[in-house]
Scaffold this active site. Structure first.
Site, PDB file in Angstrom:
ATOM      1  N   CYS A   9       0.875  -1.188   0.000  1.00 56.92           N
ATOM      2  CA  CYS A   9       0.000   0.000   0.000  1.00 56.92           C
ATOM      3  C   CYS A   9       0.905   1.228   0.000  1.00 56.92           C
ATOM      4  O   CYS A   9       2.074   1.146  -0.366  1.00 56.92           O
ATOM      5  CB  CYS A   9      -0.968  -0.030   1.180  1.00 56.92           C
ATOM      6  SG  CYS A   9      -0.180   0.034   2.808  1.00 56.92           S
ATOM      7  N   ASN A  12       2.383   1.403   4.368  1.00 55.68           N
ATOM      8  CA  ASN A  12       2.706   0.128   5.040  1.00 55.68           C
ATOM      9  C   ASN A  12       2.433   0.183   6.539  1.00 55.68           C
ATOM     10  O   ASN A  12       3.107  -0.470   7.331  1.00 55.68           O
ATOM     11  CB  ASN A  12       4.166  -0.299   4.758  1.00 55.68           C
ATOM     12  CG  ASN A  12       4.506  -1.735   5.175  1.00 55.68           C
ATOM     13  OD1 ASN A  12       5.637  -2.038   5.512  1.00 55.68           O
ATOM     14  ND2 ASN A  12       3.537  -2.621   5.166  1.00 55.68           N
ATOM     15  N   SER A  16      -1.764  -2.629   4.095  1.00 56.04           N
ATOM     16  CA  SER A  16      -0.965  -3.817   3.741  1.00 56.04           C
ATOM     17  C   SER A  16      -0.586  -4.680   4.952  1.00 56.04           C
ATOM     18  O   SER A  16      -0.537  -5.910   4.815  1.00 56.04           O
ATOM     19  CB  SER A  16       0.255  -3.456   2.873  1.00 56.04           C
ATOM     20  OG  SER A  16       1.146  -2.597   3.535  1.00 56.04           O
TER      21      SER A  16
HETATM   22  P1  4NP Z   1      -1.701   2.821   4.221  1.00 57.45           P
HETATM   23  O1  4NP Z   1      -2.305   4.194   4.827  1.00 57.45           O
HETATM   24  O2  4NP Z   1      -1.201   3.168   2.843  1.00 57.45           O
HETATM   25  O3  4NP Z   1      -2.870   1.915   4.197  1.00 57.45           O
HETATM   26  O4  4NP Z   1      -0.606   2.403   5.164  1.00 57.45           O
HETATM   27  C1  4NP Z   1      -1.605   5.384   4.855  1.00 57.45           C
HETATM   28  C2  4NP Z   1      -0.651   5.596   5.824  1.00 57.45           C
HETATM   29  C3  4NP Z   1       0.022   6.789   5.882  1.00 57.45           C
HETATM   30  C4  4NP Z   1      -0.247   7.790   4.963  1.00 57.45           C
HETATM   31  C5  4NP Z   1      -1.191   7.571   3.974  1.00 57.45           C
HETATM   32  C6  4NP Z   1      -1.855   6.369   3.931  1.00 57.45           C
HETATM   33  N1  4NP Z   1       0.426   9.030   5.040  1.00 57.45           N
HETATM   34  O5  4NP Z   1       0.133   9.923   4.240  1.00 57.45           O
HETATM   35  O6  4NP Z   1       1.325   9.190   5.877  1.00 57.45           O
END
Ligand code: 4NP
Length: 155
Positions: A9, A12, A16
């Site tokens: 993803c 992470n 994911s």
């Molecule tokens: P993930 O969710 O891709 O499902 O792990 C996210 C985690 C962090 C961020 C975006 C999506 N971020 O922008 O930091």
């Protein structure tokens, strides 16, 4: 030889790791020996444990992901894994961009493994609440189940 799967993803830390946990459970249920890991396309959370809300959602479903550690996906992963599975279409496009020539891994979208949900992404719960994390768990469980059953048939 054990089959290998990498779930990817963006961060992470939410989707994911949940997919990794759901797949581990499904593989165990099917007696499928598999090497399972997860990674992110972004580097913001490298070395960190999953989001506490993801840990809580996993716990509500009987899984412990608190010792997982975020890492970034790399082109070398395409030579190490049989399957690289993107959580959403943007992750899939990012993976296609770094896929090296002659890659061994088969690239797919997680919900492609669920009948009727082909082409869909698992919604990012990062800016949401507990209900969004429960929805993500339900989605990754469906995808992981479909993929594990297919791999069990192909073994
Ligand atoms: P993930 O969710 O891709 O499902 O792990 C996210 C985690 C962090 C961020 C975006 C999506 N971020 O922008 O930091």
């Amino acid at each position: 030889m054990a089959a290998s799967v990498l779930f990817v993803c963006l961060g992470n830390i939410c989707r994911s790791p949940l997919a990794e946990a759901a797949f581990r459970r499904e593989a165990e249920r099917l007696g499928l020996e598999a090497h399972v890991d997860s990674a992110g396309t972004g580097d913001w959370h490298v070395g960190r444990p999953p989001d506490p809300r993801a840990c809580a959602a996993a716990r509500r479903n009987g899984a412990d992901i608190s010792d997982y550690e975020a890492r970034m996906v790399s082109p070398a992963d395409f030579h190490r894994f049989d399957h690289i599975v993107a959580l959403d279409p943007q992750n899939l496009r990012d993976l296609e961009r770094i896929r090296p020539a002659g890659a061994r891994a088969e690239l797919s979208l997680l919900l492609d493994h669920v009948e009727g949900r082909e082409g869909q992404g698992v919604a990012d719960p990062y800016y949401g609440g507990d209900a969004d994390f429960d929805t993500a768990w339900a989605d990754v469980s469906a995808g992981a189940g479909g993929l594990a059953r297919r791999m069990a048939k192909e073994r």
